[in-house]
Design an enzyme around this catalytic site. Structure first.
Site, PDB file in Angstrom:
ATOM      1  N   SER A   1       0.828  -1.206   0.000  1.00 28.19           N
ATOM      2  CA  SER A   1       0.000   0.000   0.000  1.00 28.19           C
ATOM      3  C   SER A   1       0.861   1.254   0.000  1.00 28.19           C
ATOM      4  O   SER A   1       1.993   1.261   0.490  1.00 28.19           O
ATOM      5  CB  SER A   1      -0.916   0.019   1.222  1.00 28.19           C
ATOM      6  OG  SER A   1      -1.700  -1.146   1.271  1.00 28.19           O
TER       7      SER A   1
HETATM    8  N1  SAH Z   1      -1.155  -4.173   3.666  1.00 26.06           N
HETATM    9  C1  SAH Z   1      -0.541  -4.807   2.535  1.00 26.06           C
HETATM   10  C2  SAH Z   1      -1.464  -4.714   1.351  1.00 26.06           C
HETATM   11  C3  SAH Z   1      -1.241  -5.795   0.387  1.00 26.06           C
HETATM   12  S1  SAH Z   1      -2.399  -5.823  -0.936  1.00 26.06           S
HETATM   13  C4  SAH Z   1       0.790  -4.160   2.232  1.00 26.06           C
HETATM   14  O1  SAH Z   1       0.932  -2.953   2.503  1.00 26.06           O
HETATM   15  O2  SAH Z   1       1.676  -4.812   1.704  1.00 26.06           O
HETATM   16  C5  SAH Z   1      -3.749  -6.705  -0.223  1.00 26.06           C
HETATM   17  C6  SAH Z   1      -3.494  -8.116   0.217  1.00 26.06           C
HETATM   18  O3  SAH Z   1      -4.761  -8.672   0.537  1.00 26.06           O
HETATM   19  C7  SAH Z   1      -2.872  -9.030  -0.842  1.00 26.06           C
HETATM   20  O4  SAH Z   1      -1.709  -9.608  -0.330  1.00 26.06           O
HETATM   21  C8  SAH Z   1      -3.960 -10.079  -1.092  1.00 26.06           C
HETATM   22  O5  SAH Z   1      -3.454 -11.367  -1.360  1.00 26.06           O
HETATM   23  C9  SAH Z   1      -4.709 -10.041   0.217  1.00 26.06           C
HETATM   24  N2  SAH Z   1      -6.080 -10.582   0.147  1.00 26.06           N
HETATM   25  C10 SAH Z   1      -7.004 -10.442  -0.837  1.00 26.06           C
HETATM   26  N3  SAH Z   1      -8.139 -11.102  -0.512  1.00 26.06           N
HETATM   27  C11 SAH Z   1      -7.911 -11.681   0.696  1.00 26.06           C
HETATM   28  C12 SAH Z   1      -8.678 -12.522   1.561  1.00 26.06           C
HETATM   29  N4  SAH Z   1      -9.937 -12.913   1.251  1.00 26.06           N
HETATM   30  N5  SAH Z   1      -8.129 -12.928   2.726  1.00 26.06           N
HETATM   31  C13 SAH Z   1      -6.868 -12.584   3.068  1.00 26.06           C
HETATM   32  N6  SAH Z   1      -6.092 -11.795   2.305  1.00 26.06           N
HETATM   33  C14 SAH Z   1      -6.597 -11.354   1.132  1.00 26.06           C
END
Ligand code: SAH
Length: 210
Positions: free
Chosen positions: A60
């Site tokens: 993010s």
């Molecule tokens: N806070 C993280 C954001 C990563 S993007 C950072 O700053 O790196 C969002 C993440 O949500 C991804 O890794 C994706 O795989 C995860 N995601 C999507 N759907 C999900 C679900 N149903 N349960 C758990 N994680 C999920």
């Protein structure tokens, strides 16, 4: 490129964009974001932008991490926080410096493993990880004082509402690829008060685990 001056420039930018919490700014200033991205992208780690982390996912944008953290922690102490979407682990690491315990759920195993390795290196010992579909929350440790979701469902998952403690707050992007907005949901007894904030752009919340 990862020097303190570069990091300080990011902090100035976050302040210009309206982040006020000194606690949040100070944690972001100290957090080595370059360790949460691939080495090839390390020189861009202190730009205020989302970056790819593989598996079609992104770390993010620092402004969004700061904003969501600031909103989550405003007005109240939050002992235990559930995060849905560990990804690189950057948001998780920021939270771990500000609350007692962070529980974070991720559906993509290789991302979770990399994040675990980073927490170990950085000696962040108050984080628990689970490989599963976060639409179901993490019932074992519920209820949570705070829930932060870093991927966007089309509707707020009911299970997450159930796992929010009375007095607790959830920060979650909601919407489809046609448009999403950030929502703040406060649980007051058994009712939920929802506030809609700015438009945002998160990767979608997907079901199942891989
Ligand atoms: N806070 C993280 C954001 C990563 S993007 C950072 O700053 O790196 C969002 C993440 O949500 C991804 O890794 C994706 O795989 C995860 N995601 C999507 N759907 C999900 C679900 N149903 N349960 C758990 N994680 C999920």
């Amino acid at each position: 490129m990862t020097s303190q001056r570069t990091r300080d420039r990011l902090i100035t930018r976050l302040q210009e964009r309206g982040i006020k919490s000194l606690e949040v700014l100070s944690v972001i200033r100290e957090m080595p974001r370059h360790l949460f991205v691939d080495e090839a992208l390390a020189s861009r780690a202190y730009e205020d932008t989302a970056l790819p982390i593989g598996h079609s996912q992104t770390i993010s944008q620092p402004y969004i991490v700061a904003k969501m953290t600031e909103i989550l922690l405003a007005d109240s102490q939050r002992a235990n926080v559930l995060e849905v979407g560990t990804g690189s682990g950057y948001q998780t690491a920021v939270l771990s410096k500000l609350v007692e315990r962070v529980f974070s759920v991720e559906r993509i195993a290789p991302l979770q493993n990399q994040a675990r390795e980073r927490f170990y290196q950085l000696k962040l010992n108050n984080i628990k990880l689970k490989h599963s579909d976060g639409s179901w929350g993490w019932e074992w440790y519920a209820p949570y004082d705070g829930i932060i979701v870093t991927c966007a469902p089309e509707q707020v998952p009911l299970e997450l509402l159930k796992q929010l403690a009375p007095g607790g707050r959830m920060v979650i992007p909601v919407g489809s690829n046609k448009g999403q907005s950030l929502r703040v949901i406060d649980r007051v007894g058994d009712t939920f008060e929802e506030t809609e904030l700015d438009p945002v752009s998160f990767v979608p919340l997907l079901s199942g685990q891989i």
